[in-house]
Design an enzyme around this catalytic site. Structure first.
Site, mmCIF file in Angstrom:
data_model
loop_
_atom_site.group_PDB
_atom_site.id
_atom_site.type_symbol
_atom_site.label_atom_id
_atom_site.label_comp_id
_atom_site.label_asym_id
_atom_site.label_seq_id
_atom_site.Cartn_x
_atom_site.Cartn_y
_atom_site.Cartn_z
ATOM 1 N N GLY A 115 1.054 -1.446 -0.194
ATOM 2 C CA GLY A 115 0.024 0.507 -0.114
ATOM 3 C C GLY A 115 0.563 1.178 -0.016
ATOM 4 O O GLY A 115 2.108 1.208 0.426
ATOM 5 N N CYS A 116 0.201 2.014 -0.502
ATOM 6 C CA CYS A 116 1.451 4.097 -0.658
ATOM 7 C C CYS A 116 1.033 4.096 0.864
ATOM 8 O O CYS A 116 2.706 4.067 1.115
ATOM 9 C CB CYS A 116 0.556 4.570 -1.145
ATOM 10 S SG CYS A 116 -1.539 4.854 -0.962
ATOM 11 N N TYR A 117 0.433 4.505 1.807
ATOM 12 C CA TYR A 117 0.659 4.808 3.093
ATOM 13 C C TYR A 117 2.058 3.604 3.954
ATOM 14 O O TYR A 117 2.900 4.023 4.780
ATOM 15 C CB TYR A 117 -0.217 4.255 4.254
ATOM 16 C CG TYR A 117 -0.936 5.879 3.844
ATOM 17 C CD1 TYR A 117 -0.969 7.309 3.931
ATOM 18 C CD2 TYR A 117 -2.753 5.538 3.758
ATOM 19 C CE1 TYR A 117 -1.749 8.356 3.473
ATOM 20 C CE2 TYR A 117 -3.403 6.918 3.314
ATOM 21 C CZ TYR A 117 -2.725 7.783 3.180
ATOM 22 O OH TYR A 117 -3.920 9.262 2.700
ATOM 23 N N THR A 119 4.318 1.511 2.544
ATOM 24 C CA THR A 119 5.212 2.275 2.018
ATOM 25 C C THR A 119 5.872 3.265 2.744
ATOM 26 O O THR A 119 7.484 2.919 3.060
ATOM 27 C CB THR A 119 5.613 2.511 0.070
ATOM 28 O OG1 THR A 119 4.770 0.686 -0.604
ATOM 29 C CG2 THR A 119 6.937 2.971 -0.134
#
Length: 309
Positions: A115-117, A119
């Site tokens: 996921g972006c967060y 990461t």
């Protein structure tokens, strides 16, 4: 060598970004469905089985269903949804996270894109946990802001419509965001982190911040010690970089439009308080860029081919 790639969900925000990065490459043959056949179940199943690599850019349930449609042993899958990030039998697609992780991805048949967060969070926290500087039982908080493109087409339409939301809007106020189990598992923490995300009125970009009371930890690590551990962890990475903290100059746009990830250790050395900060593009290293990097690794290509660094 040319490999066949099918992006299932190519019309979505992440799918379009991946297509942009893969388009024009002579080592990739993109398998596509026309708009009229996009919902043709048989045509879709055929491409899922014809491809060497499938990249799933779908809602979680649809991603799980897509995997069941693959009836051969040669098609390898990269799932950009949340569906398999803490699941058994899936390799976590963050090549820089652990020693040997890139090799594990190269050999895997099923890879879950981070996921972006998570990461940004994991890039900051995992090396410090591994080095023993952050206790595994510490109640960690993570604060983050993201551009609205992270919410997909519906949120983009909302922010770009005639009556856009406020400039900043916190969400997941019930502290049950779907990224939290992923953060806990891959940081190897004993407790779920307290995650406080917000969406802001900018298209892309992301800031992820972890505040730490270093003076309360048993080993009382310094800011310098934390930065040294991070620099060592990512010293060979062309994508993850650690830069010196420059007061008041961190911006959500710092890595927007790129596929890189930038880490900083800020804080007050005298009080022993730290602010670990990551900046990245929520559609780059936080989504499409990570998927392309994983594809490159799995196919034996240059890991950064097609990426903007």
């Amino acid at each position: 060598m040319t490999v066949k790639v099918f992006i299932d969900g190519a019309a979505g925000t992440t799918g379009l970004e991946i297509g942009d990065r893969l388009g024009g490459r002579d080592d990739i043959e993109l398998l596509t469905l026309s708009e009229s056949r996009r919902k043709d179940a048989k045509a879709r199943a055929k491409l899922l089985n014809d491809a060497d690599f499938v990249i799933l850019c779908l809602p979680d349930d649809a991603a799980r269903e897509a995997v069941t449609l693959i009836e051969n042993s040669h098609t390898r899958v990269i799932d950009a949804s949340t569906a398999h990030r803490v699941g058994e039998g899936w390799t976590y697609g963050f090549p820089e996270l652990e020693p040997g992780q890139m090799t594990a991805i190269a050999e895997a048949s099923r890879v879950s894109n981070p996921g972006c967060y998570p990461t940004g969070f994991l890039a900051l926290v995992r090396p410090l946990v591994r080095a023993g500087l952050i206790p595994v039982d510490w109640p960690i908080s993570v604060n983050a802001v993201s551009g609205y493109s992270g919410g997909g087409k519906s949120m983009i339409a909302e922010f770009e419509g005639p009556n856009p939301p406020p400039a900043a809007r916190p969400y997941a106020l019930g502290l049950a965001h779907k990224h939290v189990p992923e953060m806990q598992k891959h940081a190897r923490l004993e407790h779920l982190p307290i995650f406080t995300p917000s969406v802001v009125n900018t298209y892309r970009g992301m800031i992820v911040e972890v505040p730490l009371p270093l003076h309360m930890f048993v080993r009382r690590p310094t800011l310098v010690a934390c930065e040294t551990v991070l620099r060592e962890a990512y010293r060979d990475s062309p994508i993850v970089r650690v830069v010196e903290a420059d007061a008041d100059t961190v911006a959500i746009e710092d890595d927007a439009g790129t596929d890189r990830l930038t880490l900083r250790v800020c804080g007050n050395a005298e009080t022993g308080q730290a602010r670990l900060i990551a900046t990245l593009d929520n559609l780059g290293k936080g989504a499409a860029g990570a998927a392309v990097q994983n594809l490159n690794i799995m196919a034996g290509f240059d890991p950064v081919a097609g990426l903007a660094l």
